[in-house]
Scaffold this motif. Sequence first.
Motif, mmCIF file in Angstrom:
data_model
loop_
_atom_site.group_PDB
_atom_site.id
_atom_site.type_symbol
_atom_site.label_atom_id
_atom_site.label_comp_id
_atom_site.label_asym_id
_atom_site.label_seq_id
_atom_site.Cartn_x
_atom_site.Cartn_y
_atom_site.Cartn_z
ATOM 1 N N ARG A 68 0.893 -1.096 -0.030
ATOM 2 C CA ARG A 68 0.024 0.141 -0.056
ATOM 3 C C ARG A 68 0.811 1.148 0.178
ATOM 4 N NH1 ARG A 68 -2.406 -3.157 4.016
ATOM 5 N NH2 ARG A 68 -4.581 -4.226 3.460
ATOM 6 N N ARG A 69 0.625 2.167 -0.780
ATOM 7 C CA ARG A 69 1.138 3.484 -1.024
ATOM 8 C C ARG A 69 0.393 4.587 -1.077
ATOM 9 N NH1 ARG A 69 4.378 -0.356 -0.849
ATOM 10 N NH2 ARG A 69 6.592 -0.510 -1.747
ATOM 11 N N SER A 70 0.662 5.750 -0.957
ATOM 12 C CA SER A 70 -0.132 6.945 -1.112
ATOM 13 C C SER A 70 0.818 7.890 -2.056
ATOM 14 C CB SER A 70 -0.757 7.655 0.125
ATOM 15 O OG SER A 70 -1.619 6.875 0.678
ATOM 16 N N LEU A 71 0.608 8.497 -3.069
ATOM 17 C CA LEU A 71 1.479 9.055 -3.943
ATOM 18 C C LEU A 71 0.722 10.348 -4.837
ATOM 19 C CD1 LEU A 71 1.635 7.607 -6.833
ATOM 20 C CD2 LEU A 71 2.991 6.177 -5.554
ATOM 21 N N THR A 72 1.365 11.406 -5.246
ATOM 22 C CA THR A 72 0.934 12.298 -6.312
ATOM 23 C C THR A 72 1.693 12.306 -7.390
ATOM 24 O OG1 THR A 72 0.020 13.356 -4.316
ATOM 25 C CG2 THR A 72 -0.056 14.522 -6.449
ATOM 26 N N LEU A 73 1.271 12.202 -8.617
ATOM 27 C CA LEU A 73 2.046 12.372 -9.840
ATOM 28 C C LEU A 73 1.971 13.852 -10.307
ATOM 29 C CD1 LEU A 73 0.683 9.341 -11.586
ATOM 30 C CD2 LEU A 73 2.504 9.504 -10.066
ATOM 31 N N GLY A 74 3.294 14.214 -10.547
ATOM 32 C CA GLY A 74 3.265 15.507 -10.873
ATOM 33 C C GLY A 74 2.929 16.875 -10.311
ATOM 34 N N ASN A 75 3.076 18.077 -10.754
ATOM 35 C CA ASN A 75 2.411 19.073 -10.139
ATOM 36 C C ASN A 75 1.247 20.131 -10.674
ATOM 37 O OD1 ASN A 75 4.956 19.195 -8.155
ATOM 38 N ND2 ASN A 75 6.196 19.781 -9.931
ATOM 39 N N GLY A 76 0.703 19.061 -11.517
ATOM 40 C CA GLY A 76 -0.530 19.633 -12.346
ATOM 41 C C GLY A 76 -1.727 19.644 -11.698
ATOM 42 N N GLY A 77 -2.081 19.310 -10.366
ATOM 43 C CA GLY A 77 -3.166 19.384 -9.609
ATOM 44 C C GLY A 77 -3.683 18.077 -9.732
ATOM 45 N N SER A 78 -2.788 16.993 -10.055
ATOM 46 C CA SER A 78 -3.616 15.423 -9.927
ATOM 47 C C SER A 78 -3.966 15.313 -8.460
ATOM 48 C CB SER A 78 -2.416 14.647 -10.653
ATOM 49 O OG SER A 78 -2.109 14.893 -11.946
ATOM 50 N N PRO A 79 -4.911 14.367 -8.430
ATOM 51 C CA PRO A 79 -5.256 13.979 -7.087
ATOM 52 C C PRO A 79 -4.179 13.045 -6.646
ATOM 53 C CG PRO A 79 -6.527 12.775 -8.850
ATOM 54 C CD PRO A 79 -5.736 13.790 -9.686
ATOM 55 N N ARG A 80 -4.201 13.118 -5.203
ATOM 56 C CA ARG A 80 -3.400 12.153 -4.338
ATOM 57 C C ARG A 80 -3.931 10.621 -4.487
ATOM 58 N NH1 ARG A 80 -1.840 12.790 1.886
ATOM 59 N NH2 ARG A 80 -1.144 10.607 2.128
ATOM 60 N N MET A 81 -3.048 9.824 -4.914
ATOM 61 C CA MET A 81 -3.576 8.483 -5.243
ATOM 62 C C MET A 81 -3.281 7.478 -4.076
ATOM 63 S SD MET A 81 -4.841 8.454 -8.602
ATOM 64 C CE MET A 81 -4.545 9.149 -10.073
ATOM 65 N N SER A 82 -3.855 6.397 -4.045
ATOM 66 C CA SER A 82 -3.846 5.321 -3.142
ATOM 67 C C SER A 82 -3.482 4.116 -4.431
ATOM 68 C CB SER A 82 -5.190 4.998 -2.383
ATOM 69 O OG SER A 82 -4.887 3.721 -1.762
ATOM 70 N N ALA A 83 -2.314 3.527 -3.878
ATOM 71 C CA ALA A 83 -1.871 2.583 -4.821
ATOM 72 C C ALA A 83 -1.404 1.237 -4.322
ATOM 73 C CB ALA A 83 -0.438 3.096 -5.585
ATOM 74 N N ARG A 84 -1.294 0.282 -5.205
ATOM 75 C CA ARG A 84 -0.993 -1.094 -4.566
ATOM 76 C C ARG A 84 -0.113 -1.850 -5.418
ATOM 77 N NH1 ARG A 84 -4.233 -3.470 -0.908
ATOM 78 N NH2 ARG A 84 -2.844 -5.171 -0.789
ATOM 79 N N GLU A 85 1.068 -2.295 -4.920
ATOM 80 C CA GLU A 85 2.062 -2.849 -5.829
ATOM 81 C C GLU A 85 1.905 -4.242 -5.756
ATOM 82 O OE1 GLU A 85 6.792 -2.842 -5.958
ATOM 83 O OE2 GLU A 85 6.036 -2.485 -4.100
ATOM 84 N N PRO A 86 1.809 -5.069 -6.716
ATOM 85 C CA PRO A 86 1.573 -6.516 -6.828
ATOM 86 C C PRO A 86 2.394 -7.274 -5.849
ATOM 87 C CG PRO A 86 1.035 -5.758 -8.957
ATOM 88 C CD PRO A 86 1.854 -4.489 -7.948
ATOM 89 N N LEU A 87 3.798 -6.913 -5.876
ATOM 90 C CA LEU A 87 4.939 -7.560 -5.121
ATOM 91 C C LEU A 87 4.790 -7.545 -3.598
ATOM 92 C CD1 LEU A 87 8.003 -6.769 -7.343
ATOM 93 C CD2 LEU A 87 6.508 -8.753 -7.419
ATOM 94 N N PHE A 88 3.964 -6.450 -3.143
ATOM 95 C CA PHE A 88 3.663 -6.201 -1.591
ATOM 96 C C PHE A 88 5.033 -5.864 -1.144
ATOM 97 C CE2 PHE A 88 -0.692 -8.616 -0.776
ATOM 98 C CZ PHE A 88 -1.281 -7.839 -1.899
ATOM 99 N N SER A 89 5.955 -5.354 -1.687
ATOM 100 C CA SER A 89 7.314 -4.943 -1.067
ATOM 101 C C SER A 89 7.222 -3.892 0.112
ATOM 102 C CB SER A 89 8.414 -4.651 -2.244
ATOM 103 O OG SER A 89 8.147 -3.349 -2.605
ATOM 104 N N ASP A 90 8.076 -3.760 0.921
ATOM 105 C CA ASP A 90 8.072 -2.939 2.158
ATOM 106 C C ASP A 90 8.907 -1.774 1.842
ATOM 107 O OD1 ASP A 90 10.528 -4.172 2.251
ATOM 108 O OD2 ASP A 90 10.220 -4.438 4.391
ATOM 109 N N ARG A 91 9.117 -1.291 0.410
ATOM 110 C CA ARG A 91 10.180 -0.212 0.394
ATOM 111 C C ARG A 91 9.556 0.544 -1.013
ATOM 112 N NH1 ARG A 91 15.220 -3.723 -0.429
ATOM 113 N NH2 ARG A 91 13.965 -5.003 1.277
#
Length: 241
Positions: free
Chosen positions: A153-176
Amino acid sequence: MLLLGGGFAVSYGLVLTVISDTFFWFAIPGMLGLLTVVLLALHLFLYRPFSGAAPFATDGTDRRGPVKYHYKVLGRRYLLIVVFAVAMVVLPLVLGVRYLNPFIAVGLLALSLGTRFWLPQLGWAWKSARVLKVYDFEFRSPVQKSNLEAKGRRSLTLGNGGSPRMSAREPLFSDRWPEGIAHGVWFAGDDVFGGVLLVPDTGELMFMQPENWAVHEEARQQAGTERREKAERAGLARRSV
């Protein structure tokens, strides 16, 4: 690994006290110890990140390569778990040594828990593949990293153009966080519906959707018919992260 090996040996020895008339109750913490060791070993094995450069193009030109590689890695890891589990079950039965009987429980435990941990990973890889059948990649930079949680599980934002903050899931489930992700990623999708990002060089995929889904409901409703149809085909019309 040495700690896991030592924990397994101690726990296994405690389990063998079940054949004693006096110290049989030590088998209970022994079984709990074996359960803990199996859990930790499966997490370390299944939830490993990629290492080194990806064996496919990570410049946004290849949408099939990342998916195929994720499937390959996940399939290979699960196959090794199955082989280990079968060996643990068959070995005591073939040799007929009663002191090896706890291996049967270890094998069955590894197979059941391994399957339980692996299926969600496969599910997120499948969701990512569905998106990449519909959308092309476009480069987004920078990536603003927010929260990093367990099971990919991650939270991130792409770019500086007002994109929404995203909730992401990485299939590998790595901790970094993947190395170099802050410098930019390839994104396939639609900001208000979600999408998939590809990390350059290392090749990790992440399935992502707006973290605050309700805030962007009006924007989704006002999106054109083509955008909504594409989101539906990609599995992004409803929140699933």
